[in-house]
Design a protein around this motif. Structure first.
Motif: not given
Length: 137
Positions: A35-38, A61-66, A89-94, A120-124
């Motif tokens: 469940x993202x966006x938290x 570690x979790x990253x989104x791009x850089x 960690x900070x959660x994925x949102x978009x 790809x979040x949230x499609x896997x």
């Protein structure tokens, strides 16, 4: 005599050859139960394969791009499975590509292996599959 020397050299060479052929460490996970966006996002279950036998620590570690979204160093799970919620960690949102990076370390902190998996979040969907499809349009 030469035959014995060759046999001894071959036997001494085998362990180094075996290590060179070892499969690289890999990680895998699924966003399906996430469940993202938290802000304090609990990790999904993460599975490790081909972990070096001397690995005692795991930097995850979790990253989104850089953009690094956080991580933590913990004990390497003995069974190769890090249960959901073990780190935050900070959660994925978009909807985007998010990557987990795992660094296996010895008890002295020496880096033994590194693995990455991007989905790809949230499609896997694996990130490489999304990139290939968008380039073929």
């Amino acid at each position: 005599m030469l035959f014995r020397v060759l046999i001894c050299a071959f036997v001494a060479w085998i362990p180094g050859f075996d290590a060179a052929l070892a499969e690289p460490m890999t990680i895998d996970f699924s966003w399906q139960s996430a469940g993202g966006c938290i802000t304090l996002f609990p990790n999904p279950e993460i599975r490790f394969k081909n972990v070096p036998p001397d690995a005692k620590l795991l930097l995850l570690t979790l990253s989104q791009g850089t953009r690094e979204m956080g991580g933590q160093e913990i004990a390497m799970p003995a069974n190769g499975v890090l249960p959901s919620g073990s780190i935050r960690t900070f959660g994925p949102c978009r909807s985007d590509v998010y990557q987990w990076t795992a660094v296996a370390k010895s008890s002295k902190g020496e880096v033994l292996a590194e693995a990455r998996r991007a989905r790809v979040y949230p499609t896997d969907e694996l990130a490489s599959e999304k990139i290939i499809r968008s380039e073929s349009r």
